[in-house]
Scaffold this motif. Structure first.
Motif, PDB file in Angstrom:
ATOM      1  N   ARG A  16       7.420   6.274  -7.220  1.00  0.00           N
ATOM      2  CA  ARG A  16       7.730   5.815  -8.577  1.00  0.00           C
ATOM      3  C   ARG A  16       7.796   4.287  -8.646  1.00  0.00           C
ATOM      4  NH1 ARG A  16       9.230   9.362 -12.302  1.00  0.00           N
ATOM      5  NH2 ARG A  16       9.242  11.536 -11.641  1.00  0.00           N
ATOM      6  N   SER A  17       8.497   3.683  -7.716  1.00  0.00           N
ATOM      7  CA  SER A  17       8.596   2.225  -7.747  1.00  0.00           C
ATOM      8  C   SER A  17       7.272   1.566  -7.367  1.00  0.00           C
ATOM      9  CB  SER A  17       9.712   1.742  -6.819  1.00  0.00           C
ATOM     10  OG  SER A  17       9.416   2.019  -5.474  1.00  0.00           O
ATOM     11  N   ASP A  18       6.511   2.173  -6.443  1.00  0.00           N
ATOM     12  CA  ASP A  18       5.197   1.624  -6.089  1.00  0.00           C
ATOM     13  C   ASP A  18       4.269   1.604  -7.298  1.00  0.00           C
ATOM     14  OD1 ASP A  18       6.091   1.424  -3.504  1.00  0.00           O
ATOM     15  OD2 ASP A  18       4.810   3.002  -2.697  1.00  0.00           O
ATOM     16  N   ARG A  19       4.272   2.702  -8.039  1.00  0.00           N
ATOM     17  CA  ARG A  19       3.417   2.810  -9.223  1.00  0.00           C
ATOM     18  C   ARG A  19       3.787   1.748 -10.245  1.00  0.00           C
ATOM     19  NH1 ARG A  19       4.260   8.515 -11.646  1.00  0.00           N
ATOM     20  NH2 ARG A  19       6.295   7.595 -12.070  1.00  0.00           N
ATOM     21  N   TRP A  20       5.087   1.565 -10.458  1.00  0.00           N
ATOM     22  CA  TRP A  20       5.572   0.562 -11.409  1.00  0.00           C
ATOM     23  C   TRP A  20       5.221  -0.843 -10.927  1.00  0.00           C
ATOM     24  CZ3 TRP A  20       9.064  -3.485 -11.164  1.00  0.00           C
ATOM     25  CH2 TRP A  20       9.572  -3.950 -12.379  1.00  0.00           C
ATOM     26  N   THR A  21       5.444  -1.117  -9.644  1.00  0.00           N
ATOM     27  CA  THR A  21       5.174  -2.439  -9.088  1.00  0.00           C
ATOM     28  C   THR A  21       3.702  -2.808  -9.229  1.00  0.00           C
ATOM     29  OG1 THR A  21       7.000  -2.237  -7.506  1.00  0.00           O
ATOM     30  CG2 THR A  21       5.281  -3.833  -7.000  1.00  0.00           C
ATOM     31  N   ALA A  22       2.825  -1.871  -8.948  1.00  0.00           N
ATOM     32  CA  ALA A  22       1.393  -2.143  -9.063  1.00  0.00           C
ATOM     33  C   ALA A  22       0.998  -2.426 -10.510  1.00  0.00           C
ATOM     34  CB  ALA A  22       0.592  -0.963  -8.515  1.00  0.00           C
ATOM     35  N   ALA A  23       1.601  -1.694 -11.449  1.00  0.00           N
ATOM     36  CA  ALA A  23       1.268  -1.887 -12.865  1.00  0.00           C
ATOM     37  C   ALA A  23       1.822  -3.191 -13.413  1.00  0.00           C
ATOM     38  CB  ALA A  23       1.794  -0.704 -13.682  1.00  0.00           C
ATOM     39  N   VAL A  24       3.060  -3.514 -13.039  1.00  0.00           N
ATOM     40  CA  VAL A  24       3.743  -4.678 -13.623  1.00  0.00           C
ATOM     41  C   VAL A  24       3.381  -5.974 -12.894  1.00  0.00           C
ATOM     42  CG1 VAL A  24       6.014  -5.705 -14.088  1.00  0.00           C
ATOM     43  CG2 VAL A  24       5.626  -3.271 -14.515  1.00  0.00           C
ATOM     44  N   PRO A  66      -1.687 -13.432  -0.859  1.00  0.00           N
ATOM     45  CA  PRO A  66      -0.401 -12.783  -1.141  1.00  0.00           C
ATOM     46  C   PRO A  66       0.137 -12.016   0.063  1.00  0.00           C
ATOM     47  CG  PRO A  66      -2.194 -11.561  -2.152  1.00  0.00           C
ATOM     48  CD  PRO A  66      -2.790 -12.848  -1.644  1.00  0.00           C
ATOM     49  N   LEU A  67       1.418 -12.223   0.317  1.00  0.00           N
ATOM     50  CA  LEU A  67       2.131 -11.513   1.377  1.00  0.00           C
ATOM     51  C   LEU A  67       3.224 -10.674   0.728  1.00  0.00           C
ATOM     52  CD1 LEU A  67       2.846 -11.019   4.390  1.00  0.00           C
ATOM     53  CD2 LEU A  67       4.378 -13.016   4.217  1.00  0.00           C
ATOM     54  N   VAL A  68       3.299  -9.401   1.111  1.00  0.00           N
ATOM     55  CA  VAL A  68       4.314  -8.484   0.610  1.00  0.00           C
ATOM     56  C   VAL A  68       5.180  -8.037   1.780  1.00  0.00           C
ATOM     57  CG1 VAL A  68       4.743  -6.229  -0.470  1.00  0.00           C
ATOM     58  CG2 VAL A  68       2.865  -7.688  -1.285  1.00  0.00           C
ATOM     59  N   VAL A  69       6.491  -8.066   1.586  1.00  0.00           N
ATOM     60  CA  VAL A  69       7.436  -7.624   2.608  1.00  0.00           C
ATOM     61  C   VAL A  69       8.118  -6.350   2.135  1.00  0.00           C
ATOM     62  CG1 VAL A  69       9.627  -8.132   3.754  1.00  0.00           C
ATOM     63  CG2 VAL A  69       7.861  -9.904   3.594  1.00  0.00           C
ATOM     64  N   ASP A  70       8.132  -5.347   3.009  1.00  0.00           N
ATOM     65  CA  ASP A  70       8.909  -4.137   2.764  1.00  0.00           C
ATOM     66  C   ASP A  70      10.122  -4.198   3.686  1.00  0.00           C
ATOM     67  OD1 ASP A  70       9.752  -1.681   1.854  1.00  0.00           O
ATOM     68  OD2 ASP A  70       8.432  -0.538   3.164  1.00  0.00           O
ATOM     69  N   LEU A  71      11.272  -4.511   3.110  1.00  0.00           N
ATOM     70  CA  LEU A  71      12.481  -4.768   3.891  1.00  0.00           C
ATOM     71  C   LEU A  71      13.302  -3.497   4.064  1.00  0.00           C
ATOM     72  CD1 LEU A  71      14.473  -6.764   5.225  1.00  0.00           C
ATOM     73  CD2 LEU A  71      15.441  -7.142   2.934  1.00  0.00           C
ATOM     74  N   GLY A  72      13.621  -3.171   5.314  1.00  0.00           N
ATOM     75  CA  GLY A  72      14.456  -2.020   5.595  1.00  0.00           C
ATOM     76  C   GLY A  72      13.746  -0.712   5.335  1.00  0.00           C
ATOM     77  N   VAL A  81       8.558 -12.331  -6.575  1.00  0.00           N
ATOM     78  CA  VAL A  81       9.499 -11.378  -7.144  1.00  0.00           C
ATOM     79  C   VAL A  81      10.054 -10.466  -6.050  1.00  0.00           C
ATOM     80  CG1 VAL A  81       8.454 -11.345  -9.451  1.00  0.00           C
ATOM     81  CG2 VAL A  81       7.683  -9.719  -7.705  1.00  0.00           C
ATOM     82  N   ILE A  82      11.210  -9.906  -6.344  1.00  0.00           N
ATOM     83  CA  ILE A  82      11.856  -8.912  -5.497  1.00  0.00           C
ATOM     84  C   ILE A  82      12.034  -7.652  -6.323  1.00  0.00           C
ATOM     85  CG2 ILE A  82      13.940  -8.328  -4.177  1.00  0.00           C
ATOM     86  CD1 ILE A  82      14.410 -11.487  -4.161  1.00  0.00           C
ATOM     87  N   VAL A  83      11.734  -6.508  -5.742  1.00  0.00           N
ATOM     88  CA  VAL A  83      12.021  -5.219  -6.363  1.00  0.00           C
ATOM     89  C   VAL A  83      13.045  -4.537  -5.463  1.00  0.00           C
ATOM     90  CG1 VAL A  83      11.102  -2.999  -7.134  1.00  0.00           C
ATOM     91  CG2 VAL A  83       9.721  -5.081  -7.384  1.00  0.00           C
ATOM     92  N   GLU A  84      14.291  -4.473  -5.932  1.00  0.00           N
ATOM     93  CA  GLU A  84      15.388  -3.950  -5.117  1.00  0.00           C
ATOM     94  C   GLU A  84      16.023  -2.766  -5.821  1.00  0.00           C
ATOM     95  OE1 GLU A  84      19.016  -2.810  -3.867  1.00  0.00           O
ATOM     96  OE2 GLU A  84      19.199  -4.273  -5.508  1.00  0.00           O
ATOM     97  N   GLY A  85      16.137  -1.644  -5.119  1.00  0.00           N
ATOM     98  CA  GLY A  85      16.682  -0.482  -5.797  1.00  0.00           C
ATOM     99  C   GLY A  85      17.123   0.607  -4.850  1.00  0.00           C
ATOM    100  N   THR A  86      17.367   1.751  -5.443  1.00  0.00           N
ATOM    101  CA  THR A  86      17.806   2.919  -4.690  1.00  0.00           C
ATOM    102  C   THR A  86      17.218   4.166  -5.331  1.00  0.00           C
ATOM    103  OG1 THR A  86      19.743   4.116  -3.867  1.00  0.00           O
ATOM    104  CG2 THR A  86      19.927   3.125  -6.037  1.00  0.00           C
ATOM    105  N   GLY A 102       0.858  -6.258 -10.452  1.00  0.00           N
ATOM    106  CA  GLY A 102      -0.514  -6.347  -9.973  1.00  0.00           C
ATOM    107  C   GLY A 102      -1.170  -7.669 -10.331  1.00  0.00           C
ATOM    108  N   PRO A 103      -1.042  -8.136 -11.586  1.00  0.00           N
ATOM    109  CA  PRO A 103      -1.651  -9.425 -11.932  1.00  0.00           C
ATOM    110  C   PRO A 103      -1.131 -10.588 -11.084  1.00  0.00           C
ATOM    111  CG  PRO A 103      -1.134  -8.197 -13.917  1.00  0.00           C
ATOM    112  CD  PRO A 103      -0.514  -7.438 -12.782  1.00  0.00           C
ATOM    113  N   LEU A 104       0.157 -10.535 -10.700  1.00  0.00           N
ATOM    114  CA  LEU A 104       0.706 -11.574  -9.836  1.00  0.00           C
ATOM    115  C   LEU A 104       0.024 -11.555  -8.476  1.00  0.00           C
ATOM    116  CD1 LEU A 104       2.862 -13.722  -9.106  1.00  0.00           C
ATOM    117  CD2 LEU A 104       4.371 -11.826  -8.465  1.00  0.00           C
ATOM    118  N   LEU A 105      -0.179 -10.366  -7.924  1.00  0.00           N
ATOM    119  CA  LEU A 105      -0.853 -10.262  -6.635  1.00  0.00           C
ATOM    120  C   LEU A 105      -2.303 -10.721  -6.723  1.00  0.00           C
ATOM    121  CD1 LEU A 105       0.499  -6.808  -5.414  1.00  0.00           C
ATOM    122  CD2 LEU A 105       1.214  -9.067  -4.639  1.00  0.00           C
TER     123      LEU A 105
END
Length: 286
Positions: free
Chosen positions: A38-46, A57-63, A156-161, A48-51
């Protein structure tokens, strides 16, 4: 995220980072296929233009947890948007890093680290899911500050649960200025009312869900809009959800236009609202 058997050397995200030790504590490590879809789909849509517009572009998946799987899935999904994007999965537990490294490929790698983000250059995007729930509210804010200080310009950071299988989730998008939006996302089945998502609120809000706080009023009004939209339930849960979100948007600044909102996103079981509408009156002190 220091090892749980080393409490004297454990450091929180508000402490000054030492060169020899990652910042944070080890998480439970629970993960699974498509848990973060769900968050991946949202991140790519919202974002994506930034990437697309970013230089290298470097993306970090933390934890990322006990398995490489959600990092690998993020890599595949973002490569559809930007074919040369690089993704680095970061974990504080060296055993988890060692287990993930056989799955490396060009553009995808894994490294040991924490909130200090030990990567070669400033990331355009950081995803941190199910990492901050074990911290206190003030520590979570400190982690946000540290992560924001490591971002590339416009990053940007996408942080959630999310729930164990990813059917319910909430995440905050942050940039150099601070938190910008909150998104709620749910599988449109198996819940009684929108406020069921309260258990997935980020650490900065979950303890604020009490009378007098904005997030409590928002969830109360969402439940009311859900109740008033009950007649749409005759056509299914999705029409009822969309009607409730549209009704709620009449009194709250819910995003109603792409990329953050509108019917295309609502029908996925999503809702995004500016952080400013829900922000606590004051930030907790350390």
């Amino acid at each position: 995220m220091a090892a749980p058997d080393e409490p004297r050397t454990r450091r929180g995200p508000g402490d000054a980072p030492a060169r020899s030790r990652p910042v944070g504590e080890v998480t439970r490590g629970t993960t699974g296929h498509n848990r973060l879809r769900r968050s991946d789909r949202w991140t790519a849509a919202v974002y994506g233009p930034l990437l697309v517009s970013a230089d290298r572009p470097l993306v970090v998946d933390l934890g990322y947890g006990a398995s490489h799987v959600t990092t690998s899935e993020l890599f595949v999904r973002l490569r559809r948007v930007r074919p040369d994007v690089e993704v680095v999965g970061i974990e504080i537990d060296p055993v988890r890093v060692a287990a993930a490294r056989p799955y490396e490929r060009p553009g995808l790698s894994f490294a040991r680290g924490g909130f200090e983000l030990p990567v070669s250059r400033r990331p355009t995007l950081v995803r941190a899911f199910n990492v901050l729930r074990q911290y206190g509210e003030a520590q979570a804010w400190a982690a946000w500050d540290l992560l924001r200080s490591r971002l590339a310009p416009e990053g940007v950071i996408v942080e959630g649960t999310c729930s164990e299988i990813g059917h319910r989730a909430a995440w905050v998008a942050l940039d150099a200025r601070g938190p910008r939006t909150l998104t709620l996302s749910t599988r449109l089945a198996g819940f009684e009312r929108p406020s069921d998502l309260a258990e997935r609120l980020p650490k900065a809000l979950i303890h604020r869900n009490v009378p007098g706080e904005a997030v409590h009023g928002f969830l109360r009004d969402f439940d009311h809009a859900w109740a008033l939209s009950a007649p749409y339930g005759a056509y299914g849960v999705r029409p009822r959800w969309m009607a409730a979100v549209e009704r709620l948007a009449g009194t709250w600044p819910v995003a109603t236009a792409p990329p953050l909102g509108g019917r295309r996103r609502w029908r996925l079981g999503e809702l995004t609202i500016p952080w400013s509408a829900l922000a606590p009156d004051e930030r907790p002190r350390p």
